[in-house]
Design a protein around this motif. Structure first.
Motif, short mmCIF file in Angstrom:
data_model
loop_
_atom_site.label_atom_id
_atom_site.label_comp_id
_atom_site.label_asym_id
_atom_site.label_seq_id
_atom_site.Cartn_x
_atom_site.Cartn_y
_atom_site.Cartn_z
N GLU A 184 40.83 28.76 72.55
CA GLU A 184 41.53 27.56 73.01
C GLU A 184 41.66 26.57 71.84
O GLU A 184 40.67 26.25 71.19
CB GLU A 184 40.77 26.91 74.15
CG GLU A 184 41.41 25.63 74.69
CD GLU A 184 40.49 24.90 75.66
OE1 GLU A 184 39.32 25.31 75.82
OE2 GLU A 184 40.93 23.90 76.24
N VAL A 185 42.87 26.08 71.62
CA VAL A 185 43.10 25.11 70.56
C VAL A 185 42.52 23.75 70.97
O VAL A 185 42.77 23.27 72.07
CB VAL A 185 44.60 24.96 70.28
CG1 VAL A 185 44.87 23.81 69.31
CG2 VAL A 185 45.18 26.26 69.75
N GLN A 186 41.74 23.17 70.07
CA GLN A 186 41.18 21.84 70.33
C GLN A 186 41.20 21.02 69.05
O GLN A 186 40.96 21.54 67.96
CB GLN A 186 39.74 21.95 70.85
CG GLN A 186 39.62 22.46 72.27
CD GLN A 186 38.21 22.32 72.83
OE1 GLN A 186 37.24 22.45 72.10
NE2 GLN A 186 38.11 22.05 74.12
N VAL A 187 41.49 19.74 69.21
CA VAL A 187 41.36 18.79 68.12
C VAL A 187 40.63 17.58 68.68
O VAL A 187 40.90 17.15 69.80
CB VAL A 187 42.72 18.39 67.51
CG1 VAL A 187 43.33 19.56 66.76
CG2 VAL A 187 43.69 17.90 68.56
N LEU A 188 39.69 17.06 67.90
CA LEU A 188 38.82 15.99 68.41
C LEU A 188 38.65 14.94 67.32
O LEU A 188 38.07 15.22 66.26
CB LEU A 188 37.47 16.56 68.81
CG LEU A 188 36.47 15.56 69.41
CD1 LEU A 188 37.01 15.00 70.73
CD2 LEU A 188 35.12 16.24 69.64
N GLU A 189 39.13 13.73 67.59
CA GLU A 189 39.05 12.64 66.64
C GLU A 189 37.73 11.89 66.76
O GLU A 189 37.12 11.86 67.84
CB GLU A 189 40.19 11.63 66.84
CG GLU A 189 41.59 12.21 66.83
CD GLU A 189 42.07 12.61 68.20
OE1 GLU A 189 43.30 12.73 68.40
OE2 GLU A 189 41.23 12.80 69.10
N SER A 190 37.34 11.26 65.66
CA SER A 190 36.17 10.40 65.66
C SER A 190 36.32 9.40 64.52
O SER A 190 37.18 9.54 63.66
CB SER A 190 34.88 11.21 65.48
OG SER A 190 34.91 11.91 64.24
N GLY A 191 35.45 8.38 64.54
CA GLY A 191 35.43 7.43 63.44
C GLY A 191 36.04 6.08 63.72
O GLY A 191 35.98 5.19 62.86
N GLY A 192 36.64 5.90 64.90
CA GLY A 192 37.23 4.61 65.21
C GLY A 192 36.18 3.54 65.43
O GLY A 192 34.98 3.82 65.52
N GLY A 193 36.64 2.30 65.52
CA GLY A 193 35.72 1.20 65.76
C GLY A 193 36.34 -0.12 65.40
O GLY A 193 37.55 -0.22 65.15
N LEU A 194 35.50 -1.16 65.38
CA LEU A 194 35.93 -2.51 65.04
C LEU A 194 35.73 -2.76 63.55
O LEU A 194 34.64 -2.51 63.02
CB LEU A 194 35.14 -3.52 65.87
CG LEU A 194 35.36 -5.01 65.57
CD1 LEU A 194 36.80 -5.40 65.88
CD2 LEU A 194 34.38 -5.85 66.36
N VAL A 195 36.76 -3.27 62.88
CA VAL A 195 36.67 -3.55 61.46
C VAL A 195 37.40 -4.86 61.18
O VAL A 195 38.38 -5.20 61.86
CB VAL A 195 37.26 -2.39 60.63
CG1 VAL A 195 38.72 -2.16 60.96
CG2 VAL A 195 37.08 -2.61 59.14
N GLN A 196 36.91 -5.59 60.20
CA GLN A 196 37.53 -6.87 59.85
C GLN A 196 38.81 -6.65 59.03
O GLN A 196 38.94 -5.63 58.34
CB GLN A 196 36.55 -7.72 59.04
CG GLN A 196 35.36 -8.21 59.85
CD GLN A 196 34.54 -9.23 59.09
OE1 GLN A 196 34.58 -9.28 57.86
NE2 GLN A 196 33.79 -10.05 59.81
N PRO A 197 39.73 -7.59 59.11
CA PRO A 197 40.93 -7.50 58.26
C PRO A 197 40.55 -7.35 56.80
O PRO A 197 39.63 -8.02 56.31
CB PRO A 197 41.63 -8.83 58.52
CG PRO A 197 41.20 -9.22 59.89
CD PRO A 197 39.76 -8.77 60.01
N GLY A 198 41.24 -6.45 56.12
CA GLY A 198 40.93 -6.16 54.73
C GLY A 198 39.90 -5.07 54.54
O GLY A 198 39.68 -4.59 53.42
N GLY A 199 39.28 -4.65 55.62
CA GLY A 199 38.24 -3.63 55.55
C GLY A 199 38.79 -2.22 55.53
O GLY A 199 40.00 -1.99 55.50
N SER A 200 37.87 -1.25 55.53
CA SER A 200 38.22 0.17 55.46
C SER A 200 37.55 0.94 56.58
O SER A 200 36.51 0.52 57.11
CB SER A 200 37.78 0.76 54.11
OG SER A 200 38.45 0.14 53.04
N LEU A 201 38.15 2.08 56.90
CA LEU A 201 37.62 2.96 57.93
C LEU A 201 38.11 4.37 57.63
O LEU A 201 39.22 4.54 57.10
CB LEU A 201 38.10 2.52 59.30
CG LEU A 201 37.25 2.79 60.55
CD1 LEU A 201 35.86 2.17 60.41
CD2 LEU A 201 37.95 2.23 61.79
#
Lengths: 123, 110
Positions: free
Chosen positions: A1-18
């Motif tokens: 079964e094909v699956q894709v699963l995202e992670s890593g999102g969240g709250l970040v300040q303007p100018g920041g990185s993720l």
């Protein structure tokens, strides 16, 4: 079964990185182009970036050019989106999707999507 | 601002047929690129509904059909059902902008 699963999102300040990640399974990952699509709250879909199966070709939307970098690690069946200089307008759910089609990449559709990961850019 | 224009909303009674248009230009649909359609049920990820103008992935009911002509494409839903209530997006490729999505259409079942 094909699956894709995202992670890593969240709250970040303007100018920041993720850095977002997408784990893929159930298909021959290095034979498939991959893409990131985002959806701002209450808005439509916006294509963000795509990468070829080998990783040798990448494409970015003008709205993220120079700030976001798409990459992949075929040894780990993983897709990434490095997001720098984040702005409030980057706030969205970010989806990872497999890109498929016959012929050249211009004819690709996105046939399997993850559930998305929310990125909120706010002070 | 998307380069593919869709009506904001369409509605129909159960059992009726509704169509959603997707209007582009000579740099995208009119350039010969395929049009694909996605269904997004409330609170869920988009799902591929039609690919390459008029092809259904496995598992998509034949009530859904697509067509393309000139600089436009259409999605038709026949025998409308309550579970078809969702947002629908077209997608293609543009010579200047790369992949592009339509503005989206909300389908309401009356």
């Amino acid at each position: 079964e094909v699956q894709v699963l995202e992670s890593g999102g969240g709250l970040v300040q303007p100018g920041g990185s993720l850095r977002l990640s997408c784990a893929a399974s159930g298909f021959n990952f290095n034979n498939n182009a991959m893409t990131w699509v985002r959806q701002a709250p209450g808005k439509g879909l916006e294509w963000v970036a795509s990468i070829s199966g080998s990783g040798g070709s990448t494409f970015n939307a003008d709205s993220v050019k120079g700030r976001f970098v798409i990459s992949r690690d075929n040894s780990k069946n993983a897709l990434f989106l490095q997001m720098n200089s984040l702005r409030a307008e980057d706030t969205a759910v970010y989806y990872c999707a497999r890109a498929r089609g016959s012929g050249s990449h211009q004819f690709y559709s996105f046939d399997y999507w993850g559930q998305g990961t929310l990125v909120t850019v706010s002070s | 601002q998307s380069v593919l224009t869709q009506p904001p909303s369409v509605s129909g009674a159960p059992g009726q047929r509704v169509t959603i248009s997707c209007t582009g230009s000579s740099s995208n649909i009119g350039a010969g690129y395929d049009v694909h359609w996605y269904q997004q049920l409330p609170g869920t990820a988009p799902k591929l509904l039609i690919y390459a103008n008029n092809n259904r992935p496995s598992g998509v009911p034949d009530r859904f059909s697509g067509s393309k002509s000139g600089t436009s494409a259409s999605l038709a839903i026949s025998g409308l059902q309550a579970e078809d209530e969702a947002d629908y997006y077209c997608q293609s490729y543009d010579n200047s902008l790369n992949y592009v999505f339509g503005t989206g259409t909300k389908v309401t079942v009356l």
